[in-house]
Design a protein around this motif. Structure first.
Motif, PDB file in Angstrom:
ATOM      1  N   GLN A 186       0.828  -1.208   0.000  1.00 25.12           N
ATOM      2  CA  GLN A 186       0.000   0.000   0.000  1.00 25.12           C
ATOM      3  C   GLN A 186       0.863   1.260   0.000  1.00 25.12           C
ATOM      4  O   GLN A 186       0.545   2.240  -0.678  1.00 25.12           O
ATOM      5  N   VAL A 187       1.957   1.222   0.764  1.00 23.11           N
ATOM      6  CA  VAL A 187       2.872   2.370   0.802  1.00 23.11           C
ATOM      7  C   VAL A 187       3.463   2.596  -0.590  1.00 23.11           C
ATOM      8  O   VAL A 187       3.487   3.723  -1.090  1.00 23.11           O
ATOM      9  N   TRP A 188       3.914   1.530  -1.253  1.00 26.00           N
ATOM     10  CA  TRP A 188       4.482   1.644  -2.588  1.00 26.00           C
ATOM     11  C   TRP A 188       3.427   2.146  -3.585  1.00 26.00           C
ATOM     12  O   TRP A 188       3.736   2.992  -4.435  1.00 26.00           O
ATOM     13  N   LEU A 212       6.663   9.515  -6.991  1.00 26.93           N
ATOM     14  CA  LEU A 212       8.032   9.368  -7.456  1.00 26.93           C
ATOM     15  C   LEU A 212       8.111   9.591  -8.965  1.00 26.93           C
ATOM     16  O   LEU A 212       9.001  10.292  -9.457  1.00 26.93           O
ATOM     17  N   ASN A 213       7.178   9.039  -9.710  1.00 31.97           N
ATOM     18  CA  ASN A 213       7.176   9.211 -11.164  1.00 31.97           C
ATOM     19  C   ASN A 213       6.901  10.660 -11.553  1.00 31.97           C
ATOM     20  O   ASN A 213       7.481  11.167 -12.522  1.00 31.97           O
ATOM     21  N   ARG A 214       6.045  11.332 -10.810  1.00 29.67           N
ATOM     22  CA  ARG A 214       5.794  12.757 -11.076  1.00 29.67           C
ATOM     23  C   ARG A 214       7.069  13.573 -10.821  1.00 29.67           C
ATOM     24  O   ARG A 214       7.428  14.455 -11.612  1.00 29.67           O
ATOM     25  N   ILE A 233       9.222   4.569 -13.231  1.00 34.47           N
ATOM     26  CA  ILE A 233       9.487   3.547 -12.216  1.00 34.47           C
ATOM     27  C   ILE A 233       8.204   2.734 -12.047  1.00 34.47           C
ATOM     28  O   ILE A 233       7.165   3.285 -11.709  1.00 34.47           O
ATOM     29  N   GLN A 234       8.291   1.435 -12.314  1.00 34.04           N
ATOM     30  CA  GLN A 234       7.129   0.569 -12.176  1.00 34.04           C
ATOM     31  C   GLN A 234       7.180  -0.241 -10.878  1.00 34.04           C
ATOM     32  O   GLN A 234       6.190  -0.369 -10.185  1.00 34.04           O
ATOM     33  N   ARG A 235       8.357  -0.796 -10.595  1.00 36.61           N
ATOM     34  CA  ARG A 235       8.521  -1.659  -9.427  1.00 36.61           C
ATOM     35  C   ARG A 235       9.546  -1.050  -8.478  1.00 36.61           C
ATOM     36  O   ARG A 235      10.372  -0.248  -8.891  1.00 36.61           O
ATOM     37  N   GLN A 236       9.516  -1.455  -7.237  1.00 29.99           N
ATOM     38  CA  GLN A 236      10.489  -0.942  -6.267  1.00 29.99           C
ATOM     39  C   GLN A 236      11.909  -1.236  -6.724  1.00 29.99           C
ATOM     40  O   GLN A 236      12.805  -0.419  -6.506  1.00 29.99           O
TER      41      GLN A 236
END
Length: 168
Positions: free
Chosen positions: A6-8, A15-17, A42-45
């Motif tokens: 949920q945090v991610w 982060l992408n913005r 960024i799609q995944r951690q």
């Protein structure tokens, strides 16, 4: 509390913005993106491992290329770290960030048991308060009223020993 997933899910769009804004407005990050040294999304951690680390060396070498072109340069002033870890790092900030630093300073003083008006003297070796020195007697008067004396030791050295910032 939130699960890590949920945090991610909440952090990833932010982060992408930020990544998109940096690529559009910050020359250093734009150049990294153009040379494919910065991911476009960024799609995944795990993708965050591809983000470049901002080191002191990069800050020293890139200077104004790290400042957003969307931010008005006239609102910026030079600042620097104290240099206790191998030389000062010079950077730019605005009045808002400087005021937040002063608030943090006051909070730190309160944790040490100092109250407003307690005598305080400090020998300071950076350009941290440069924005106030440009404003006639406002800064010295504020310190006088607060019973504080701050001596800018960087002014004790010859001009050849420290960097003089100029707006681009």
């Amino acid at each position: 509390g939130e699960s890590p997933g949920q945090v991610w899910a909440r952090q990833r769009p932010k982060l992408n913005r930020l990544l998109m804004e940096a690529t559009w407005h910050v020359p250093y990050y734009r150049a990294l993106a153009e040379s494919r040294k910065l991911p476009s999304v960024i799609q995944r951690q795990e993708d965050t491992a591809a983000l470049p680390i901002l080191t002191k060396e990069v800050i020293r070498n890139q200077g104004l290329a790290l400042v957003s072109e969307a931010f008005p340069r006239r609102q910026m002033h030079p600042n620097a770290t104290g240099g206790s870890m191998g030389g000062p790092v010079h950077f730019w900030c605005d009045e808002h960030s400087s005021l937040l630093a002063i608030i943090g300073e006051k909070w730190g003083y309160s944790l040490a048991g100092l109250k407003p008006g307690d005598p305080l003297g400090a020998l300071w070796g950076t350009l941290r308060f440069a924005m106030y020195w440009r404003e006639s007697c406002r800064y010295p008067f504020q310190r006088l009223v607060a019973n504080q004396v701050f001596i800018n030791s960087s002014r004790m050295f010859s001009r050849a020993q420290y960097v003089v910032f100029q707006m681009a």
